[in-house]
Motif scaffolding. Structure first.
Motif, PDB file in Angstrom:
ATOM      1  N   ALA A 112     -18.652 -11.310  -3.032  1.00  0.00           N
ATOM      2  CA  ALA A 112     -19.006 -12.541  -3.733  1.00  0.00           C
ATOM      3  C   ALA A 112     -19.202 -12.331  -5.233  1.00  0.00           C
ATOM      4  N   LYS A 113     -19.592 -11.121  -5.629  1.00  0.00           N
ATOM      5  CA  LYS A 113     -19.825 -10.851  -7.044  1.00  0.00           C
ATOM      6  C   LYS A 113     -18.528 -10.771  -7.838  1.00  0.00           C
ATOM      7  N   THR A 114     -17.560 -10.039  -7.329  1.00  0.00           N
ATOM      8  CA  THR A 114     -16.304  -9.845  -8.052  1.00  0.00           C
ATOM      9  C   THR A 114     -15.275 -10.920  -7.729  1.00  0.00           C
ATOM     10  N   LYS A 115     -15.544 -11.700  -6.688  1.00  0.00           N
ATOM     11  CA  LYS A 115     -14.626 -12.760  -6.249  1.00  0.00           C
ATOM     12  C   LYS A 115     -13.286 -12.178  -5.774  1.00  0.00           C
ATOM     13  N   ARG A 116     -13.332 -10.996  -5.213  1.00  0.00           N
ATOM     14  CA  ARG A 116     -12.124 -10.392  -4.643  1.00  0.00           C
ATOM     15  C   ARG A 116     -12.532  -9.458  -3.515  1.00  0.00           C
ATOM     16  N   PRO A 117     -11.593  -9.047  -2.677  1.00  0.00           N
ATOM     17  CA  PRO A 117     -11.946  -8.148  -1.582  1.00  0.00           C
ATOM     18  C   PRO A 117     -12.389  -6.782  -2.111  1.00  0.00           C
ATOM     19  N   ALA A 118     -13.237  -6.127  -1.340  1.00  0.00           N
ATOM     20  CA  ALA A 118     -13.741  -4.808  -1.706  1.00  0.00           C
ATOM     21  C   ALA A 118     -13.286  -3.774  -0.680  1.00  0.00           C
ATOM     22  N   LYS A 119     -13.002  -2.560  -1.172  1.00  0.00           N
ATOM     23  CA  LYS A 119     -12.599  -1.480  -0.280  1.00  0.00           C
ATOM     24  C   LYS A 119     -12.557  -0.171  -1.058  1.00  0.00           C
ATOM     25  N   CYS A 120     -12.300   0.923  -0.366  1.00  0.00           N
ATOM     26  CA  CYS A 120     -12.129   2.228  -0.993  1.00  0.00           C
ATOM     27  C   CYS A 120     -10.954   2.195  -1.978  1.00  0.00           C
ATOM     28  N   VAL A 121     -11.139   2.827  -3.143  1.00  0.00           N
ATOM     29  CA  VAL A 121     -10.072   2.902  -4.143  1.00  0.00           C
ATOM     30  C   VAL A 121      -9.634   4.354  -4.373  1.00  0.00           C
TER      31      VAL A 121
ATOM     32  N   ILE B 176       1.396   3.841   2.767  1.00  0.00           N
ATOM     33  CA  ILE B 176       2.571   4.198   1.983  1.00  0.00           C
ATOM     34  C   ILE B 176       3.283   2.928   1.514  1.00  0.00           C
ATOM     35  N   GLU B 177       3.426   1.967   2.392  1.00  0.00           N
ATOM     36  CA  GLU B 177       3.954   0.645   2.050  1.00  0.00           C
ATOM     37  C   GLU B 177       2.880  -0.374   2.422  1.00  0.00           C
ATOM     38  N   PRO B 178       1.982  -0.695   1.500  1.00  0.00           N
ATOM     39  CA  PRO B 178       0.796  -1.488   1.833  1.00  0.00           C
ATOM     40  C   PRO B 178       1.097  -2.911   2.288  1.00  0.00           C
ATOM     41  N   PRO B 179       0.732  -3.275   3.508  1.00  0.00           N
ATOM     42  CA  PRO B 179       0.915  -4.654   3.951  1.00  0.00           C
ATOM     43  C   PRO B 179       0.148  -5.641   3.075  1.00  0.00           C
ATOM     44  N   CYS B 180      -1.041  -5.236   2.589  1.00  0.00           N
ATOM     45  CA  CYS B 180      -1.832  -6.133   1.746  1.00  0.00           C
ATOM     46  C   CYS B 180      -1.116  -6.446   0.436  1.00  0.00           C
ATOM     47  N   GLN B 181      -0.375  -5.476  -0.077  1.00  0.00           N
ATOM     48  CA  GLN B 181       0.384  -5.708  -1.305  1.00  0.00           C
ATOM     49  C   GLN B 181       1.507  -6.706  -1.050  1.00  0.00           C
ATOM     50  N   GLY B 182       2.191  -6.535   0.070  1.00  0.00           N
ATOM     51  CA  GLY B 182       3.251  -7.465   0.416  1.00  0.00           C
ATOM     52  C   GLY B 182       2.736  -8.878   0.597  1.00  0.00           C
ATOM     53  N   ALA B 183       1.563  -9.002   1.226  1.00  0.00           N
ATOM     54  CA  ALA B 183       0.974 -10.315   1.436  1.00  0.00           C
ATOM     55  C   ALA B 183       0.526 -10.931   0.113  1.00  0.00           C
ATOM     56  N   ALA B 184      -0.139 -10.127  -0.717  1.00  0.00           N
ATOM     57  CA  ALA B 184      -0.635 -10.638  -2.006  1.00  0.00           C
ATOM     58  C   ALA B 184       0.498 -11.044  -2.928  1.00  0.00           C
TER      59      ALA B 184
ATOM     60  N   LYS C 121      -0.193  -0.354  -6.408  1.00  0.00           N
ATOM     61  CA  LYS C 121      -0.270   0.999  -5.861  1.00  0.00           C
ATOM     62  C   LYS C 121      -0.033   1.981  -6.995  1.00  0.00           C
ATOM     63  N   ASP C 122      -1.034   2.812  -7.284  1.00  0.00           N
ATOM     64  CA  ASP C 122      -0.938   3.785  -8.364  1.00  0.00           C
ATOM     65  C   ASP C 122       0.108   4.833  -8.017  1.00  0.00           C
ATOM     66  N   GLU C 123       1.100   5.001  -8.880  1.00  0.00           N
ATOM     67  CA  GLU C 123       2.202   5.916  -8.593  1.00  0.00           C
ATOM     68  C   GLU C 123       1.751   7.365  -8.489  1.00  0.00           C
ATOM     69  N   ALA C 124       0.821   7.779  -9.344  1.00  0.00           N
ATOM     70  CA  ALA C 124       0.418   9.190  -9.375  1.00  0.00           C
ATOM     71  C   ALA C 124      -0.399   9.600  -8.156  1.00  0.00           C
ATOM     72  N   THR C 125      -1.252   8.712  -7.668  1.00  0.00           N
ATOM     73  CA  THR C 125      -2.148   9.076  -6.572  1.00  0.00           C
ATOM     74  C   THR C 125      -1.786   8.422  -5.236  1.00  0.00           C
ATOM     75  N   GLY C 126      -1.136   7.282  -5.294  1.00  0.00           N
ATOM     76  CA  GLY C 126      -0.866   6.529  -4.074  1.00  0.00           C
ATOM     77  C   GLY C 126      -2.003   5.589  -3.712  1.00  0.00           C
ATOM     78  N   ALA C 127      -3.025   5.517  -4.576  1.00  0.00           N
ATOM     79  CA  ALA C 127      -4.165   4.641  -4.314  1.00  0.00           C
ATOM     80  C   ALA C 127      -3.745   3.179  -4.362  1.00  0.00           C
ATOM     81  N   VAL C 128      -4.213   2.398  -3.415  1.00  0.00           N
ATOM     82  CA  VAL C 128      -3.948   0.964  -3.366  1.00  0.00           C
ATOM     83  C   VAL C 128      -5.157   0.249  -3.954  1.00  0.00           C
ATOM     84  N   ILE C 129      -4.923  -0.539  -5.003  1.00  0.00           N
ATOM     85  CA  ILE C 129      -6.008  -1.145  -5.757  1.00  0.00           C
ATOM     86  C   ILE C 129      -5.891  -2.666  -5.763  1.00  0.00           C
ATOM     87  N   PHE C 130      -7.002  -3.347  -5.514  1.00  0.00           N
ATOM     88  CA  PHE C 130      -7.079  -4.796  -5.644  1.00  0.00           C
ATOM     89  C   PHE C 130      -7.483  -5.112  -7.082  1.00  0.00           C
TER      90      PHE C 130
END
Length: 242
Positions: free
Chosen positions: A132-141, A77-85, A95-104
């Protein structure tokens, strides 16, 4: 109202349909793995596996108990990763407002190794993995592309047992409480893991540690304000320079 998952582990048979459906939808390549003494495969989350069904075997007297845990990003709900980034660059994690999905976002491709480690370490569930391909962290979206088109996430659609559920957050919370009441009749210690803090709510029949060391948050999920991370980071920098 944002969306949410309910993952009822009491119904999970570890068929791994959710894990495979996720890989198929995102066309993620196979991982080269080896036998390490468990049916869990691969051994951990990685850039090619946004979801992993964890296996935990316990011997209670003469009874063997399996606890299965479909692990994935919790979309806090309040993503720690967003605060850190945000201490590095605003908008790198959204964080997508409509779904709540946290996206890198692609902005993370410019992060240094130190910055990426900082973002990962901020996650109380140890979810992000370097790609390594996208040069960013990967996770569920949250299968946001499917959800925006009115479709279920791939993992939910593939689940044959009702373990995976998805819908409006209020509906999933109501369903979670309904199922919890039933499970408690046979498992008095059953619980909903971090239900107030995340959009992926787990129903656990037993103590969280019997499923996964990070089944529940390892740090208070609500302490995620940008200024908190900025303060902590400033303190660490000062210590390293002294």
């Amino acid at each position: 109202m944002s969306k949410a998952f309910l993952i009822d582990t009491t119904r999970c048979t570890a068929c791994r349909g959710c894990q495979l459906a996720c890989k198929e939808w995102y066309e993620l390549p196979a991982n080269k793995t080896k036998q390490v003494g468990t049916h869990q495969n691969p051994p951990d989350l990685n850039a090619n596996n946004y979801k992993l069904v964890r296996f935990n075997e316990h011997l209670d007297g003469e009874t063997i108990t399996w606890n299965f845990f479909p692990d994935q990003c919790r979309h806090c709900i309040e993503p720690p990763c967003q605060g850190a980034a945000d201490t590095v660059e605003e908008g790198a994690v959204i964080k997508d407002e409509a779904t709540g999905a946290v996206i890198f976002t692609d902005k993370m491709a410019q992060f240094s190794t130190e910055d990426l480690d900082y973002v990962r370490e901020s996650c109380p569930y140890d979810i992000p993995r370097w790609d390594a391909k996208t040069k960013r962290p990967a996770k569920c979206v949250m299968c946001i592309d499917r959800v925006r088109e009115g479709m279920l996430p791939a993992c939910v659609l593939a689940c044959p047992t009702g373990t995976m559920n998805f819908g409006e957050r209020s509906e999933m919370l109501a369903l979670a409480k309904e199922r919890l009441a039933k499970v408690k009749k046979d498992h008095p210690n059953a619980m909903l893991a971090d239900q107030e803090d995340v959009s992926v709510i787990y129903l656990l029949a037993e103590a969280p540690e019997r499923y996964h060391t990070k089944a529940v948050a390892q740090a208070p999920a609500r302490n995620t304000r940008k200024q908190l991370f900025a303060s902590v980071r400033s303190s660490l920098t000062s210590v390293s320079k002294s």
